[in-house]
Motif scaffolding. Structure first.
Motif, mmCIF file in Angstrom:
data_model
loop_
_atom_site.group_PDB
_atom_site.id
_atom_site.type_symbol
_atom_site.label_atom_id
_atom_site.label_comp_id
_atom_site.label_asym_id
_atom_site.label_seq_id
_atom_site.Cartn_x
_atom_site.Cartn_y
_atom_site.Cartn_z
ATOM 1 N N VAL A 73 3.130 -1.726 4.117
ATOM 2 C CA VAL A 73 2.597 -0.374 3.906
ATOM 3 C C VAL A 73 3.811 0.533 3.741
ATOM 4 O O VAL A 73 4.788 0.422 4.494
ATOM 5 N N LEU B 182 -0.073 9.743 3.409
ATOM 6 C CA LEU B 182 -1.026 8.622 3.367
ATOM 7 C C LEU B 182 -2.093 8.752 4.463
ATOM 8 O O LEU B 182 -1.759 8.991 5.620
ATOM 9 N N VAL C 29 -3.428 4.380 -2.485
ATOM 10 C CA VAL C 29 -4.398 4.901 -1.518
ATOM 11 C C VAL C 29 -4.238 6.418 -1.439
ATOM 12 O O VAL C 29 -3.123 6.942 -1.527
ATOM 13 N N ILE D 91 0.846 -1.200 0.000
ATOM 14 C CA ILE D 91 0.000 0.000 0.000
ATOM 15 C C ILE D 91 0.876 1.242 0.000
ATOM 16 O O ILE D 91 1.778 1.390 0.833
ATOM 17 N N THR D 92 0.631 2.126 -0.961
ATOM 18 C CA THR D 92 1.500 3.277 -1.153
ATOM 19 C C THR D 92 0.662 4.475 -1.618
ATOM 20 O O THR D 92 -0.415 4.283 -2.202
ATOM 21 N N PRO D 93 1.084 5.713 -1.315
ATOM 22 C CA PRO D 93 0.211 6.858 -1.570
ATOM 23 C C PRO D 93 0.037 7.231 -3.042
ATOM 24 O O PRO D 93 0.930 7.034 -3.870
ATOM 25 N N THR E 129 -1.746 -8.221 1.479
ATOM 26 C CA THR E 129 -0.915 -7.056 1.829
ATOM 27 C C THR E 129 0.346 -7.512 2.556
ATOM 28 O O THR E 129 0.279 -8.230 3.542
ATOM 29 N N LEU F 172 -0.242 4.580 11.529
ATOM 30 C CA LEU F 172 0.254 3.596 10.551
ATOM 31 C C LEU F 172 1.062 2.495 11.234
ATOM 32 O O LEU F 172 0.995 1.331 10.839
ATOM 33 N N PRO G 233 -4.401 7.171 7.001
ATOM 34 C CA PRO G 233 -4.457 5.855 7.668
ATOM 35 C C PRO G 233 -5.836 5.200 7.586
ATOM 36 O O PRO G 233 -5.918 3.978 7.462
ATOM 37 N N VAL H 3 -6.041 3.527 4.347
ATOM 38 C CA VAL H 3 -5.116 2.377 4.307
ATOM 39 C C VAL H 3 -5.804 1.175 4.947
ATOM 40 O O VAL H 3 -5.789 0.062 4.406
ATOM 41 N N GLU H 4 -6.455 1.423 6.086
ATOM 42 C CA GLU H 4 -7.141 0.352 6.815
ATOM 43 C C GLU H 4 -8.105 -0.400 5.883
ATOM 44 O O GLU H 4 -8.153 -1.630 5.870
ATOM 45 N N PRO I 299 4.475 4.324 3.591
ATOM 46 C CA PRO I 299 4.143 5.757 3.635
ATOM 47 C C PRO I 299 5.310 6.612 3.163
ATOM 48 O O PRO I 299 6.471 6.213 3.265
#
Ligand SMILES: Cc1ncc(COP(=O)(O)O)c(C=O)c1O
Length: 369
Positions: A127, A111, A102, A79-81, A124, A142, A113, A116-117, A129
């Motif tokens: 994460v 990012l 995200v 997961i990345t912004p 996954t 995070l 949170p 992300v959740e 950020p």
């Protein structure tokens, strides 16, 4: 013309110290994996509050090798912004995994949170950020999320060396953290360079192997690796500059405070420091719905600005067809791409120049109405 960034001023001031450092390496003629690199690794790790630093060829390689060291590969998601320099997401592709894009929280450009959740799945693996513009992401939320879901946390601290969150330096929150020493960064080499920092010895060892053809003993190759080392000349130059980083960070914070006071009456969203984060203002970036006209008017008035970044990650052709249907919407990232404008921001910028930029901002916004 007031440039958005001017490295010549820094290098003019440090010329004697920098040349001395280059000469030291030339005389030793040890150029790859030597004492300068080892000393820099220890110094940067200490600044980041962790035990290990592993110098690599760039911030992009730092991200890629950090993900590889964690065993991230095909079938995994990271997961990345949606709003960052391309490398935060392209490193995930290099590792063979799928970037899950995200949206950001516009207050910090980092990012979100809560989103992300919702994006966590059984696939996954990590994460990632980004402490964008020098503002730390919400590491409390995070970090808790990563522990709860038992996924790894990799910080992209390329723009944030020296920043902190709740009294802890960035670089100390993730399983691994990645730094870039690209020349324009707060700590910039005179070429490309980067580093992975971590408190976990086995991960540091793995990155050391991966950066050097998968080898720890000469000509013995345990696994597939890369040639990605931080060379001794860059390390020696970076060690000179590292001594000045605290003063440079103070200067950046000082000019940001001055801008924020001088621009407070304008119809702009100014960058904010959200406690407990401590911002290092790699960029001083404002949001304006009239961004493009503002940039042009400022250029006419002799003020240079930069767009960080004019297209968000979901809009990049590279990231289409990742299997998301429909593609992630990420309205905050798209708005940032349309409205973000980075003003001149570097430690050697003078008070008079900051005031001249602020005056030009008033004139420009008046002009465009
Ligand atoms: C947020 C971010 N991540 C990664 C990188 C990649 O670093 P490099 O240019 O050293 O490969 C950069 C900068 O260039 C960056 O700004």
């Amino acid at each position: 013309m007031i440039p958005q960034i001017d490295l010549t001023r820094q290098h003019a001031r440090l010329k004697a110290e920098l040349l001395e450092a280059v000469e030291r390496v030339l005389v030793s003629s040890r150029f790859i994996l030597g004492p300068e690199g080892e000393a820099l690794e220890a110094e940067v790790a200490a600044l980041c509050g962790v035990r290990h630093g592993v110098g690599v060829a760039s911030g992009t390689d730092a991200l890629h090798l950090a993900l590889r060291a964690l065993g991230v590969g095909p079938g995994d998601e990271v997961i990345t912004p949606a709003f960052s320099f391309v490398a935060s997401a392209s490193a995930v592709l290099h590792a063979g995994a799928r970037p899950v894009i995200v949206d950001i929280d516009l207050r910090t450009f980092t990012l979100d949170p809560a989103q992300v959740e919702r994006a966590v799945t059984p696939r996954t693996k990590a994460v990632l950020p980004v402490h964008l513009y020098g503002h730390p992401a919400d590491m409390e939320a995070l970090g808790a999320l990563a522990r709860r879901h038992r996924v790894a946390l990799v910080e992209d601290a390329a723009q944030a060396i020296g920043a902190s969150y709740a009294g802890r330096p960035v670089g100390s929150f993730g399983d691994l953290a990645c730094l870039s020493f690209y020349p324009t960064k707060n700590l910039g080499a005179c070429g490309d360079a980067g580093m992975v920092v971590t408190d976990r010895e086995e991960l540091a060892e793995r990155v050391r192997r991966l950066r050097d053809h998968g080898s720890r003993a000469k000509y013995q190759h345990a696994e597939l690796g890369w040639s990605s080392r931080l060379d001794e000349i860059q390390a020696a130059l970076l060690r000179v500059k590292l001594r000045h980083l605290p003063a440079w960070t103070r200067a950046r914070r000082g000019l940001a405070a001055r801008y924020s006071a001088l621009l407070a009456d304008l119809p702009l969203t100014l960058p904010r420091e959200r406690p407990p984060a401590v911002h290092v203002y790699h960029h001083y970036t404002v949001l304006s719905p009239k961004r493009d006209a503002l940039q042009k008017a400022l250029a006419d008035l002799g003020v240079g600005t930069t767009l960080h970044y004019p297209l968000p990650i979901p809009g990049q052709p590279l990231f289409r067809g990742l299997g998301d249907s429909p593609p992630p919407e990420c309205p905050a990232a798209w708005r940032a791409s349309r409205e973000a404008l980075s003003l001149p921001c570097f430690p050697e910028l003078t008070d008079a120049e900051v005031e001249a930029v602020a005056k030009a901002m008033h004139q420009a916004l008046n002009r465009i109405g």
